[in-house]
Design an enzyme around this catalytic site. Structure first.
Site, PDB file in Angstrom:
ATOM      1  N   GLU A 164       4.771 -18.697   4.746  1.00  0.00           N
ATOM      2  CA  GLU A 164       3.903 -17.794   5.516  1.00  0.00           C
ATOM      3  C   GLU A 164       4.477 -17.536   6.902  1.00  0.00           C
ATOM      4  OE1 GLU A 164       0.979 -16.064   4.937  1.00  0.00           O
ATOM      5  OE2 GLU A 164       1.535 -16.474   2.874  1.00  0.00           O
TER       6      GLU A 164
ATOM      7  N   CYS B  44       0.289  -0.396  -0.894  1.00  0.00           N
ATOM      8  CA  CYS B  44      -0.352   0.245   0.257  1.00  0.00           C
ATOM      9  C   CYS B  44       0.563   0.089   1.481  1.00  0.00           C
ATOM     10  CB  CYS B  44      -1.719  -0.375   0.520  1.00  0.00           C
ATOM     11  SG  CYS B  44      -2.699   0.627   1.632  1.00  0.00           S
TER      12      CYS B  44
ATOM     13  N   CYS C 212      -0.382   5.571  -3.684  1.00  0.00           N
ATOM     14  CA  CYS C 212      -1.757   5.584  -4.198  1.00  0.00           C
ATOM     15  C   CYS C 212      -1.795   5.826  -5.705  1.00  0.00           C
ATOM     16  CB  CYS C 212      -2.572   6.646  -3.470  1.00  0.00           C
ATOM     17  SG  CYS C 212      -2.596   6.391  -1.692  1.00  0.00           S
TER      18      CYS C 212
ATOM     19  N   CYS D 155      -1.989   2.632  -7.388  1.00  0.00           N
ATOM     20  CA  CYS D 155      -2.945   1.675  -6.810  1.00  0.00           C
ATOM     21  C   CYS D 155      -4.239   1.618  -7.630  1.00  0.00           C
ATOM     22  CB  CYS D 155      -3.256   2.073  -5.370  1.00  0.00           C
ATOM     23  SG  CYS D 155      -4.413   0.956  -4.574  1.00  0.00           S
TER      24      CYS D 155
ATOM     25  N   CYS E  88     -11.283   3.700  -2.499  1.00  0.00           N
ATOM     26  CA  CYS E  88     -10.613   3.807  -1.195  1.00  0.00           C
ATOM     27  C   CYS E  88     -11.021   5.089  -0.448  1.00  0.00           C
ATOM     28  CB  CYS E  88      -9.100   3.787  -1.411  1.00  0.00           C
ATOM     29  SG  CYS E  88      -8.175   3.998   0.097  1.00  0.00           S
TER      30      CYS E  88
END
Ligand code: SF4
Length: 352
Positions: A38, A193, A200, A203, A209
């Site tokens: 991370e 995204c 899109c 997606c 959205c």
């Protein structure tokens, strides 16, 4: 209409067939491996992080091994990744975990956030991915995805917007499979995204959205126009001794390239030969110059002018904790910023 149930169903369904499951930090998952990945992934792309992560884990497989390692060596394994405060904090936090918590990761959000360099999202990732506990994440990619989902007009850096995004992230969070769900969100944000030209058509969230439905995906999230960053001229002194070794100086512990080794740096306004003599009481003679180049940091851009000098022959300058002579053809196990690594590689054969 957006409901948490529908959202989770779309996200987890997409992850099943499209999510990333083979990344190195997704194997042999531990809180430590999640944490290191991370931190490396902050501001850095997955493909860049993978070899760094693998080398780092080979050398520091546990939080104890990291805590016990000298800082120079830890910085060495981060050299070239940039944003070095990340690794300095990582090292400090490893020491705290080792000394205060007997090497065991704290398992609650508050305690994790007290460790150096661990913010709320990183703590959420450690808890959800490393411990399978219920905790939300909100890294840059997830922020962008949620801002588009809800068509949030305000810049994401506004404190009210951030507060709103955290509220939404918490509301959408499932009670089970939280690690998988968070991983799915991060993957959707970074792979689909995307910051420019979101895909899109690929997606699963198009029915939910708002930015997509109102054709505003290119406008959201709104970015605050950045003030142009200042340019600072610096001289980089490549000083050779009679054996062809070059001099490195340790940078101050915090600030640009903090704790790393660099050729001596002097301000652009300085008369560098004199400044060096004043600092070290040794004379140097100009040999030549190398091509100037720019290096951009988050808040300043350096116009760097590398100049080659020879240490006057009657002098010798010994290694200390602050200065080090190295053979430019060898690669010592110390932390080096990328431009210094490149100069050593590129000119190693020529400047002796
Ligand atoms: Fe992002 Fe487009 Fe998906 Fe909306 S539909 S979340 S803008 S990729």
């Amino acid at each position: 209409m957006l409901t948490p149930k529908k959202f989770r169903h779309c996200v987890l369904g997409w992850f099943e067939t499209n999510g990333r499951k083979e990344l190195p930090w997704q194997q042999n998952v531990t809180p430590y491996r999640v944490w290191v990945s991370e931190v490396m992934l902050q501001q850095t792309q997955v493909k860049t992080v993978i070899p760094y992560f693998n080398r780092f884990m080979d050398r520091f497989p546990t939080v104890q091994s990291l805590a016990n390692a000298p800082q120079d060596e830890v910085l060495h394994y981060w050299s070239g990744l940039g944003y070095y405060s990340r690794v300095r904090n990582l090292h400090c936090a490893a020491k705290v975990i080792h000394e205060k918590y007997s090497g065991e990761f704290p398992e609650d959000l508050e305690t994790l956030q007290q460790l150096p360099g661990i913010g709320r999202s990183t703590a959420g990732a450690i808890l959800s991915l490393g411990f399978q506990k219920r905790a939300a994440i909100l890294d840059g990619n997830v922020k962008r995805l949620l801002a588009r989902l809800l068509a949030i007009e305000q810049p994401m850096t506004d404190s009210d917007t951030l507060k709103k995004l955290w509220e939404v992230a918490e509301q959408l969070l499932p009670t089970r499979s939280v690690g998988q769900y968070n991983q799915a969100l991060m993957d959707l944000g970074s792979l689909v995204c995307t910051r420019t030209k979101p895909q899109c058509e690929a997606c699963p969230l198009t029915p939910l959205c708002l930015a997509f439905q109102t054709d505003r995906t290119h406008e959201i999230p709104r970015v605050k126009s950045k003030a142009s960053i200042p340019i600072r001229t610096v001289h980089l002194l490549i000083i050779q001794d009679a054996q062809g070794r070059v001099l490195l100086e340790k940078r101050p512990p915090v600030g640009i390239w903090g704790g790393l080794w660099s050729f001596p740096i002097f301000d652009g306004e300085t008369e560098i030969g004199k400044a060096f003599q004043k600092k070290y009481s040794y004379g140097i003679t100009l040999q030549g110059t190398l091509s100037s180049f720019y290096h951009t940091f988050s808040h300043v851009r350096w116009a760097i002018h590398p100049t080659i000098f020879r240490l006057n022959p009657s002098f010798s300058l010994s290694d200390t904790s602050e200065i080090l002579w190295i053979n430019p053809k060898e690669s010592p196990k110390i932390g080096l910023p990328k431009p210094i690594m490149h100069l050593l590689e590129r000119f190693g054969g020529q400047i002796s």
